[in-house]
Design a protein around this motif. Structure first.
Motif, PDB file in Angstrom:
ATOM      1  N   LEU A 223       3.024   5.945  -1.864  1.00 44.66           N
ATOM      2  CA  LEU A 223       4.215   5.727  -2.639  1.00 44.66           C
ATOM      3  C   LEU A 223       4.404   6.903  -4.045  1.00 44.66           C
ATOM      4  O   LEU A 223       3.195   6.948  -4.714  1.00 44.66           O
TER       5      LEU A 223
ATOM      6  N   THR B 257       7.108   8.161  -6.932  1.00 39.97           N
ATOM      7  CA  THR B 257       8.548   8.157  -7.459  1.00 39.97           C
ATOM      8  C   THR B 257       8.319   8.724  -8.675  1.00 39.97           C
ATOM      9  O   THR B 257       7.389   8.872  -9.524  1.00 39.97           O
TER      10      THR B 257
ATOM     11  N   PRO C  47       8.452   0.240  -8.722  1.00 45.10           N
ATOM     12  CA  PRO C  47       7.494   0.338  -7.628  1.00 45.10           C
ATOM     13  C   PRO C  47       7.044  -0.915  -7.296  1.00 45.10           C
ATOM     14  O   PRO C  47       6.897  -0.800  -5.861  1.00 45.10           O
TER      15      PRO C  47
ATOM     16  N   ASP D  78      -0.570   4.489  -4.417  1.00 45.59           N
ATOM     17  CA  ASP D  78       0.098   5.022  -5.234  1.00 45.59           C
ATOM     18  C   ASP D  78      -0.256   6.574  -5.615  1.00 45.59           C
ATOM     19  O   ASP D  78      -1.492   6.948  -6.205  1.00 45.59           O
TER      20      ASP D  78
ATOM     21  N   HIS E  97       3.923   7.616 -10.059  1.00 46.67           N
ATOM     22  CA  HIS E  97       5.218   6.995 -10.619  1.00 46.67           C
ATOM     23  C   HIS E  97       5.851   7.669 -11.787  1.00 46.67           C
ATOM     24  O   HIS E  97       6.525   7.209 -12.323  1.00 46.67           O
TER      25      HIS E  97
END
Length: 252
Positions: free
Chosen positions: A4, A6, A13, A30, A33
């Protein structure tokens, strides 16, 4: 796994992870973010740098200033990986790095009435990433929501202009330390122990600590690009540059 990336900060998230956990048994990792807000090109550079370190996986990346508009949602298959995210160019540079010279395959996602017009990370991209993981990257054609397309935003990171005695490039990103990463290739520094950046002379060193604390310097980062930095300081402030600004490198 599903990675992920972002620009959401927290706690958004976590909602994406909850959706993925309901639909998939994938481990979530991750990438980060805290990407610069609403800056797909900068994020594309960092993902091109980071994602090749992973084994084949599904990568969900959401830096999406066009959320809620008619921009497409995409899945890009490249080198055993699948990248899921908005159609704003974000996915193409990292996909090409994963494809390792092979063509990438792009799918448009049929999206039907997401719960929110402002949080497609949760309502569109996380579910699609989970579905891609469950069906397998090799079998994305089995997902009825995916349709092959040749219509998408094809972002390519800018190339420098090289001439005798110098080159003009651009700052692609500034990392958390303040190091300004340019698109100038490392070989431009070969044979030089000092260069001029926008008319001012600086030492060329292999690492930050090869100068006194507080000294501005030019080096090559782990991304094999020329980097403007300060030993234990911020290169962006010392050199007066931000992402997207032109930089001129010159030598005698």
């Amino acid at each position: 796994m599903i990675t992920l990336a972002t620009d959401f900060g927290e706690p958004y998230p976590a909602a994406m992870k909850g959706v993925i956990a309901r639909r998939s048994d994938a481990d979530t990792v991750d990438i980060g973010h805290d990407f610069s807000r609403q800056a797909p090109r900068e994020a594309a550079f960092w993902l091109r740098f980071v994602l090749p370190e992973f084994p084949p996986a599904v990568h969900c990346a959401v830096i999406d200033p066009g959320v809620g508009t008619d921009r497409q949602a995409l899945v890009v298959r490249a080198g055993g990986h699948a990248l899921v995210g908005p159609d704003n160019g974000l996915l193409l540079p990292p996909a090409r790095s994963l494809a390792d010279g092979d063509d990438v395959e792009v799918f448009s996602v049929r999206v039907e009435d997401p719960a929110s017009d402002t949080f497609h990370g949760r309502d569109v991209f996380a579910p699609v990433a989970a579905d891609c993981h469950e069906v397998g990257v090799a079998d994305l054609d089995r997902l009825p929501a995916l349709v092959r397309t040749r219509e998408y935003e094809d972002l390519r990171l800018p190339e420098p202009t090289v001439r005798d005695g110098g080159a003009t490039g651009e700052v692609l990103a500034v990392d958390g330390f303040g190091n300004a990463v340019t698109n100038l290739s490392s070989d431009l520094l070969d044979g030089h122990d000092r260069v001029r950046v926008d008319g001012q002379e600086y030492p060329v060193v292999p690492a930050y600590a090869h100068t006194e604390v507080g000294t501005a310097l030019v080096t090559v980062g782990s991304h094999e690009r020329v980097e403007l930095a300060v030993n234990q300081g911020r290169g962006d402030e010392q050199f007066g540059v931000t992402t997207g600004e032109k930089v001129t490198l010159a030598w005698d």
